[in-house]
Structure formats: C-alpha cells, structure tokens
Enzyme design. Structure first.
Site, PDB file in Angstrom:
ATOM      1  N   GLN A  75      39.162  39.470  29.947  1.00 61.13           N
ATOM      2  CA  GLN A  75      39.529  40.892  30.055  1.00 61.13           C
ATOM      3  C   GLN A  75      39.252  41.423  31.465  1.00 61.13           C
ATOM      4  O   GLN A  75      38.914  42.591  31.642  1.00 61.13           O
ATOM      5  CB  GLN A  75      38.750  41.710  29.026  1.00 61.13           C
ATOM      6  CG  GLN A  75      39.278  41.587  27.616  1.00 61.13           C
ATOM      7  CD  GLN A  75      40.682  42.203  27.464  1.00 61.13           C
ATOM      8  OE1 GLN A  75      41.048  43.135  28.159  1.00 61.13           O
ATOM      9  NE2 GLN A  75      41.454  41.638  26.558  1.00 61.13           N
ATOM     10  N   SER A  76      39.403  40.566  32.459  1.00 62.20           N
ATOM     11  CA  SER A  76      39.075  40.962  33.831  1.00 62.20           C
ATOM     12  C   SER A  76      39.889  42.176  34.303  1.00 62.20           C
ATOM     13  O   SER A  76      41.132  42.142  34.320  1.00 62.20           O
ATOM     14  CB  SER A  76      39.346  39.771  34.757  1.00 62.20           C
ATOM     15  OG  SER A  76      39.334  40.188  36.102  1.00 62.20           O
ATOM     16  N   ASN A  77      39.187  43.232  34.712  1.00 60.94           N
ATOM     17  CA  ASN A  77      39.866  44.387  35.324  1.00 60.94           C
ATOM     18  C   ASN A  77      40.433  43.989  36.679  1.00 60.94           C
ATOM     19  O   ASN A  77      41.493  44.452  37.090  1.00 60.94           O
ATOM     20  CB  ASN A  77      38.878  45.534  35.538  1.00 60.94           C
ATOM     21  CG  ASN A  77      38.253  45.995  34.245  1.00 60.94           C
ATOM     22  OD1 ASN A  77      38.954  46.339  33.308  1.00 60.94           O
ATOM     23  ND2 ASN A  77      36.921  45.988  34.185  1.00 60.94           N
ATOM     24  N   ALA A  79      41.555  41.054  37.613  1.00 59.76           N
ATOM     25  CA  ALA A  79      42.785  40.264  37.483  1.00 59.76           C
ATOM     26  C   ALA A  79      43.962  41.191  37.165  1.00 59.76           C
ATOM     27  O   ALA A  79      45.052  41.070  37.751  1.00 59.76           O
ATOM     28  CB  ALA A  79      42.605  39.198  36.413  1.00 59.76           C
TER      29      ALA A  79
END
Ligand SMILES: Cc1ncc(COP(=O)(O)O)c(C=O)c1O
Length: 328
Positions: A75-77, A79
């Site tokens: 859930q990388s912001n 990325a």
C-alpha cells in the site's frame, strides 16, 4: 553552498503548502501546535513524496528515461504518487510492490488501477532482489529506464525536504520543534539537514514507523544530501532526534496511532493515516505528555499525507475513539 534552485526540477505540486494552527489540539496540550499541510501538495491525494519526486523525476527526464521503476510495501503511498507523477510527465511507471500487507484492490492499489499502472508483486523483503528484478524487466523491455529507491530516499530525494525547511523559513515563523514520520528516512533527514541550514534552533523529531537502523540511515542521508549541496556541516545526534513509534510493526496499526488518527479527525477535521502520520502524531502527543514542550513553544507537525492507506489498512478498532488526555 550550491543553491537548491540550481538543481533540475520538474513542477508537480503546489508550494508553499500552508501552515495552520491546530487551536483545539494546542489547548489540549497546553502549547502551540501547528501543522504543515504537506497532505495538500497538489498531486494525487497529496503527500510528502511530491517534493522528492520533483528532484528525482527531473533526473529521470535528463537521463532520457521512458520507464520509471519504484518499489515499496503493498500500500505504498510513495509508489502510488510516483505512478501519478510519472504518468503526468508522459513516462511509464512500473511498480514492484512487496506482497506483505494489503494486496487487495483497495486504497492506493485502487488508485493505481484507476491510473492503469503496471504492478508486479514480489515475494521478498530484500530490496537488492527487487532492484535486480527491475534491471531484468528493464533489459527485457529494451527501453531506457530510471530506478527510484524505496520511499524516494536517496540523497537527491532528500533535497525535497531540505527545500521544505527552506520553505518553512520563508513562511516567516520560527518553531522550537518539528515532528515528522520516518519510514525510509528522506523526509526526516531532509528536514534535519534543512533545519541546520535554514532554521537554526529548531529541534527536529523523527517518529520511526519501521524498524530499520535510522540512527545510521538518518545521518548518512543528511551527509549525502549535504555533499550534493557542497557543504559538510558537523552532524551530531542532537540534530536528528529519533523516537520509536513503530508499535506492533511496519504498516500494522498501533493502539496509540489509531487513537491519534481519531483525535485529529475529531478535534481538527484533519485525516491522518494509521501507517505513518497517525503514529507520528501519537509520538508528538507522547512528547507533550512527557513535558518536552513549554507553554510558549511552537511545535510544527508535518502532515505528510497517506490518505490512500487510510482506506486500506484497518485501524485498531478499540482505539478508534479518541483517548482522553490528561488535563481534559
Ligand atoms: C504518508 C507518509 N508519511 C511519511 C512517510 C515517511 O517518509 P520517508 O519515507 O521519507 O521517511 C511516508 C513514506 O512512505 C508516507 O507515505
């Protein structure tokens, strides 16, 4: 010192971001708490990565990249925002996300689907494997590519937050403390170096939300970013105050973090996230409780974004109500 304005930069966001006083939280904590609204940086759902990407993607462009790779948690912001910025600049983003975490089409992954981003899930926690896989895919595609490390936290990305410190100085207020989340290190290292250069007398606190060796990572990034600027200030642990707010683990909500998310939502109408900013704000609350702030102090909390994750990571349900604080 080389001016930050002499570095190539693409324009992605809206700066300066506002600084606002949190009146209700200030009353509660008997000090003066302000928020730097980097959740309003103007691209996607906003967030800290926009500042780093302005520097990193300028380099990608200069190198003639057609493809930009990056990586992070499921859930990388970072990325998600990289995909948003890369698409806007007419390049193609390919994200290699770790399988660990929420891999359903929720939160940031929903946004990535909306952008048509190419996602690969990698079953490793070792970034060396992930960067090797980027090279493999890049070679297979046979087109020029650029790799952004996890969180955009290399020396060049760190300059984004050195520049944020300069921006704060230009907004005409002085602060005794700045508090931010530390996940891959660049935001904290940039603010800490930037404070040395532009905000003397301001203590910078990094609330660690992961278990990496930030006592080594933070000064190393500060030194590398300083070298890009052609300066070599003496860096001591006083310059980067680290606090462990990771709780049960990276991207696993903590009781304190979830309570802090609720408190900010209820009292100030601002939404933090359970992975970064909620844990960081919980750290600020703990500092206040420990007596670290005087009544006349000005404390600046960096709201570094993270809204995407709020819709994917379940908070600790028993902590969703604001915890009463001493003095209430
Ligand atoms: C919302 C948010 N806040 C803070 C951070 C931490 O910033 P850094 O990775 O530069 O330590 C991140 C990193 O991904 C983030 O997404």
């Amino acid at each position: 010192m080389k001016s930050l304005d002499r570095f190539p930069r693409v324009s992605l966001g809206i700066f300066p971001t506002p600084i606002q006083k949190l009146e209700n939280i200030s009353r509660l904590l008997h000090t003066n708490v302000y928020v730097k609204r980097d959740d309003l940086t103007g691209l996607g759902l906003g967030g800290n990565k926009v500042r780093k990407l302005e520097f990193l993607l300028a380099e990608a462009r200069e190198q003639g990249a057609e493809i930009v790779f990056t990586t992070g948690g499921a859930q990388s912001n970072h990325a998600m925002l990289t995909a948003a910025a890369v698409g806007k600049l007419g390049m193609k983003a390919i994200l290699l996300l770790k399988k660990r975490g929420v891999t359903e089409c929720l939160g940031n992954q929903l946004l990535e689907r909306l952008m048509g981003t190419e996602l690969h899930f990698v079953d490793t926690d070792d970034y060396a494997d992930i960067y090797a896989e980027m090279d493999r895919i890049g070679a297979e595609l046979g087109r020029p590519y650029y790799k952004i490390p996890c969180g955009g936290s290399n020396a060049l990305g760190t300059l984004g937050y050195v520049d944020c410190a300069r921006e704060i100085a230009g907004q005409g207020m002085r602060f005794d403390h700045i508090v931010c989340a530390e996940g891959s290190g660049g935001t904290m290292a940039g603010l800490a170096l930037g404070a040395k250069l532009f905000l003397p007398g301001t203590a910078v606190h990094g609330m660690m939300v992961d278990t990496d060796p930030f006592d080594r990572i933070t000064p190393a990034l500060m030194r590398e970013a300083a070298a890009l600027l052609g300066v070599s200030p003496a860096i001591t642990p006083e310059d980067y105050r680290l606090h462990d707010m990771c709780g049960p683990g990276y991207a696993i909500p903590s009781r304190e973090g979830s309570a802090a998310v609720s408190l900010m939502a209820e009292r100030e109408g601002l939404f933090l996230d359970p992975v970064y900013t909620g844990k960081a704000f919980a750290g600020l609350l703990q500092l206040a409780e420990s007596g670290a702030f005087r009544a006349q102090d000005r404390v600046l909390f960096l709201h570094s974004g993270g809204a995407g994750g709020l819709f994917a990571v379940k908070m600790q349900s028993d902590a969703e109500q604001a915890r009463p604080l001493p003095g209430e």
